[in-house]
Design a protein around this motif. Sequence first.
Motif, PDB file in Angstrom:
ATOM      1  N   VAL A  44       0.782  -1.165  -0.020  1.00  0.00           N
ATOM      2  CA  VAL A  44      -0.100   0.076   0.100  1.00  0.00           C
ATOM      3  C   VAL A  44       1.081   1.295  -0.032  1.00  0.00           C
ATOM      4  O   VAL A  44       1.892   1.218   0.563  1.00  0.00           O
ATOM      5  CB  VAL A  44      -1.005  -0.075   1.233  1.00  0.00           C
ATOM      6  CG1 VAL A  44      -1.699   1.236   1.223  1.00  0.00           C
ATOM      7  CG2 VAL A  44      -1.847  -1.221   1.218  1.00  0.00           C
ATOM      8  N   VAL A  45       0.624   2.171  -0.933  1.00  0.00           N
ATOM      9  CA  VAL A  45       1.521   3.630  -1.000  1.00  0.00           C
ATOM     10  C   VAL A  45       0.655   4.417  -0.294  1.00  0.00           C
ATOM     11  O   VAL A  45      -0.601   4.701  -0.560  1.00  0.00           O
ATOM     12  CB  VAL A  45       1.681   3.838  -2.474  1.00  0.00           C
ATOM     13  CG1 VAL A  45       2.349   5.099  -2.577  1.00  0.00           C
ATOM     14  CG2 VAL A  45       2.464   2.673  -2.961  1.00  0.00           C
ATOM     15  N   LYS A  46       1.020   5.048   0.546  1.00  0.00           N
ATOM     16  CA  LYS A  46       0.246   6.019   1.702  1.00  0.00           C
ATOM     17  C   LYS A  46       1.136   7.384   1.555  1.00  0.00           C
ATOM     18  O   LYS A  46       2.095   7.571   2.074  1.00  0.00           O
ATOM     19  CB  LYS A  46      -0.076   5.568   2.943  1.00  0.00           C
ATOM     20  CG  LYS A  46      -0.379   4.007   2.652  1.00  0.00           C
ATOM     21  CD  LYS A  46      -0.686   3.504   4.177  1.00  0.00           C
ATOM     22  CE  LYS A  46      -1.942   4.089   4.929  1.00  0.00           C
ATOM     23  NZ  LYS A  46      -2.253   3.469   6.191  1.00  0.00           N
ATOM     24  N   PHE A  62      -3.499   0.912  -3.337  1.00  0.00           N
ATOM     25  CA  PHE A  62      -3.056  -0.538  -3.383  1.00  0.00           C
ATOM     26  C   PHE A  62      -2.304  -0.720  -4.832  1.00  0.00           C
ATOM     27  O   PHE A  62      -2.478  -0.313  -6.007  1.00  0.00           O
ATOM     28  CB  PHE A  62      -4.264  -1.364  -3.285  1.00  0.00           C
ATOM     29  CG  PHE A  62      -4.185  -2.724  -3.005  1.00  0.00           C
ATOM     30  CD1 PHE A  62      -3.988  -3.281  -1.796  1.00  0.00           C
ATOM     31  CD2 PHE A  62      -3.994  -3.819  -4.064  1.00  0.00           C
ATOM     32  CE1 PHE A  62      -3.615  -4.599  -1.327  1.00  0.00           C
ATOM     33  CE2 PHE A  62      -3.713  -5.099  -3.598  1.00  0.00           C
ATOM     34  CZ  PHE A  62      -3.880  -5.673  -2.606  1.00  0.00           C
ATOM     35  N   ALA A  63      -1.188  -1.585  -4.363  1.00  0.00           N
ATOM     36  CA  ALA A  63      -0.142  -1.953  -5.627  1.00  0.00           C
ATOM     37  C   ALA A  63       0.197  -3.569  -5.629  1.00  0.00           C
ATOM     38  O   ALA A  63       0.741  -4.036  -4.390  1.00  0.00           O
ATOM     39  CB  ALA A  63       1.107  -1.154  -5.328  1.00  0.00           C
ATOM     40  N   LYS A  64      -0.205  -4.213  -6.464  1.00  0.00           N
ATOM     41  CA  LYS A  64       0.045  -5.538  -6.581  1.00  0.00           C
ATOM     42  C   LYS A  64       1.451  -6.040  -6.974  1.00  0.00           C
ATOM     43  O   LYS A  64       2.108  -7.074  -6.579  1.00  0.00           O
ATOM     44  CB  LYS A  64      -0.693  -6.280  -7.487  1.00  0.00           C
ATOM     45  CG  LYS A  64      -2.214  -6.708  -6.831  1.00  0.00           C
ATOM     46  CD  LYS A  64      -3.073  -7.665  -7.810  1.00  0.00           C
ATOM     47  CE  LYS A  64      -4.415  -7.304  -7.690  1.00  0.00           C
ATOM     48  NZ  LYS A  64      -5.010  -7.154  -9.120  1.00  0.00           N
ATOM     49  N   THR A  65       2.100  -5.254  -7.858  1.00  0.00           N
ATOM     50  CA  THR A  65       3.340  -5.627  -8.505  1.00  0.00           C
ATOM     51  C   THR A  65       4.450  -4.266  -7.898  1.00  0.00           C
ATOM     52  O   THR A  65       3.797  -3.465  -7.593  1.00  0.00           O
ATOM     53  CB  THR A  65       3.181  -5.464  -9.991  1.00  0.00           C
ATOM     54  OG1 THR A  65       3.021  -4.403 -10.537  1.00  0.00           O
ATOM     55  CG2 THR A  65       2.149  -6.830 -10.333  1.00  0.00           C
ATOM     56  N   GLU A  66       5.664  -4.781  -8.249  1.00  0.00           N
ATOM     57  CA  GLU A  66       6.633  -3.708  -8.033  1.00  0.00           C
ATOM     58  C   GLU A  66       6.429  -2.475  -8.816  1.00  0.00           C
ATOM     59  O   GLU A  66       6.415  -1.266  -8.757  1.00  0.00           O
ATOM     60  CB  GLU A  66       8.048  -4.302  -8.195  1.00  0.00           C
ATOM     61  CG  GLU A  66       8.297  -5.216  -6.956  1.00  0.00           C
ATOM     62  CD  GLU A  66       9.850  -5.409  -7.043  1.00  0.00           C
ATOM     63  OE1 GLU A  66      10.743  -5.013  -7.556  1.00  0.00           O
ATOM     64  OE2 GLU A  66      10.174  -6.094  -5.975  1.00  0.00           O
ATOM     65  N   PRO A 100       3.975  -3.039   3.379  1.00  0.00           N
ATOM     66  CA  PRO A 100       3.137  -4.409   2.881  1.00  0.00           C
ATOM     67  C   PRO A 100       1.397  -4.241   3.157  1.00  0.00           C
ATOM     68  O   PRO A 100       1.240  -3.782   4.166  1.00  0.00           O
ATOM     69  CB  PRO A 100       3.708  -5.213   3.729  1.00  0.00           C
ATOM     70  CG  PRO A 100       5.131  -4.865   4.067  1.00  0.00           C
ATOM     71  CD  PRO A 100       4.938  -3.742   4.322  1.00  0.00           C
ATOM     72  N   ALA A 101       0.711  -4.669   2.304  1.00  0.00           N
ATOM     73  CA  ALA A 101      -0.652  -4.431   2.403  1.00  0.00           C
ATOM     74  C   ALA A 101      -1.078  -5.777   3.624  1.00  0.00           C
ATOM     75  O   ALA A 101      -0.374  -6.547   3.458  1.00  0.00           O
ATOM     76  CB  ALA A 101      -1.509  -4.695   1.318  1.00  0.00           C
ATOM     77  N   VAL A 102      -2.077  -5.295   4.540  1.00  0.00           N
ATOM     78  CA  VAL A 102      -2.374  -6.164   5.517  1.00  0.00           C
ATOM     79  C   VAL A 102      -3.702  -6.916   5.251  1.00  0.00           C
ATOM     80  O   VAL A 102      -4.678  -6.186   4.521  1.00  0.00           O
ATOM     81  CB  VAL A 102      -2.362  -5.535   6.910  1.00  0.00           C
ATOM     82  CG1 VAL A 102      -3.093  -6.550   7.988  1.00  0.00           C
ATOM     83  CG2 VAL A 102      -1.048  -5.108   7.184  1.00  0.00           C
ATOM     84  N   ASP A 103      -4.030  -8.197   5.193  1.00  0.00           N
ATOM     85  CA  ASP A 103      -5.103  -8.694   4.879  1.00  0.00           C
ATOM     86  C   ASP A 103      -6.024  -8.698   6.365  1.00  0.00           C
ATOM     87  O   ASP A 103      -5.600  -9.452   7.180  1.00  0.00           O
ATOM     88  CB  ASP A 103      -4.888 -10.322   4.381  1.00  0.00           C
ATOM     89  CG  ASP A 103      -5.969 -10.589   3.555  1.00  0.00           C
ATOM     90  OD1 ASP A 103      -6.806 -10.092   3.299  1.00  0.00           O
ATOM     91  OD2 ASP A 103      -5.945 -12.156   3.413  1.00  0.00           O
TER      92      ASP A 103
END
Length: 390
Positions: A44-46, A62-66, A100-103
């Motif tokens: 996650v970019v904030k 939200f970002a899935k890839t680099e 890192p995104a948190v689930d």
Amino acid sequence: MKLHEYQAKEIFAKYGLPVTPGAVVKHLSEVDAALKQFPQGPWVVKAQIHAGGRGKAGGVKFAKTEQEVHEKAAAILGMTLVSPQTGPEGKLVKKIFITPAVDYVKELYVSVVLDRVNRTPIILASAEGGTEIEELAVTKPDAIFKIIVDPIEGLHSYQARQLHLRLGLPPEAINQGAKVFQTMVKVFMDLDLSMLEVNPLVVLKDGTIHCLDAKVDFEDNGLARHKDYAAWRDPDEEDARELLAAEHGLSYISLDGYVGCLVNGAGLAMATADAIQHFGGSPANFLDVGGSASQKAVTQAFKIILSDTRVKAILVNIFGGIAKCDVIAQGIIDAAKEVGLSLPLVVRLEGTNVEKGKELLAQSSLKYTFASSMDEAAKAVVAAAKGGKS
Ligand code: ADP
Ligand code: MG
């Protein structure tokens, strides 16, 4: 003093509160290093600004890839974020947090604030996180729990456990939950905060809770006890005139209007702002030069007011109590000369040695309008600011 989310999370981590670390990036060239440090996506970019509501305003992505991290970073860094908390002019994003995104399965709201009526800290909590608490307070006030905290002993264990259950959290995770709530209160009290807010506090699949966002506000009067954190102040996020004023011991607060105010005493400064508003004007600032209103203080105050290009006229409203009006008048004359004051100036002086003060002003080459009452002063300065005769 407000901190950024990444700074608040650093404090949280120190106290053992559950947060996910991340990297702070000020320039796009640093994104690769951030990804090296946190190689496991998604991310996650904030945006890091001193205001909430970033998510809805497009400052949390939200970002899935680099590759996506690079794209989102480029989109957010340098953007002007406008949220209900930034004001209409918005805030320029100079830093981002890549984490890192948190689930998670559920969002909650928890904050610790000072209840001035009760004279204790209180916890505000709701099982309905994610939304702004102000909105929730209006639409669903019953969904917010309020827990009074003992200012000496902190949050009792039974209170923390009760809160855990009231929030609908699973009983098997009660020890972790209760510990988190107690620790939040400890951080609030240890650091003399005026607010600690976690929105959202999320519930993970295993029923434990995790701080996804973090906001702390230090009480400025307590900062002397926390010098390490006082150094974390981000001048980019604060009003430059307010910082300069604080350095010179002046109490200055920027407002939205166009009438500059130079006043001694906080109460008189508030009354002055009200009077200007009452007569159809709008104050550009609140400014209390302090009881002594020395020439040095007045000169600095003029400089700060004049650095605000919205100011169209200035009202000097001074009550000579301990300070004498003649000394103050000389201060105004010298200060105005030193800063090359050319804006319309209205002066209202009252109190000790007022006649001598008036005389000094009259004999000087200063261009000004003298007012003998607050009403007259406010009317005159509003007219001057609007281009009428002062
Ligand atoms: P703000 O309160 O300024 O809008 P938040 O940090 O609360 O910013 O983020 C807004 C939303 O973005 C959160 O409610 C959450 O849904 C999502 N979010 C933020 N950080 C993460 C993260 N690390 N992992 C997953 N989702 C996140
Ligand atoms: Mg939030």
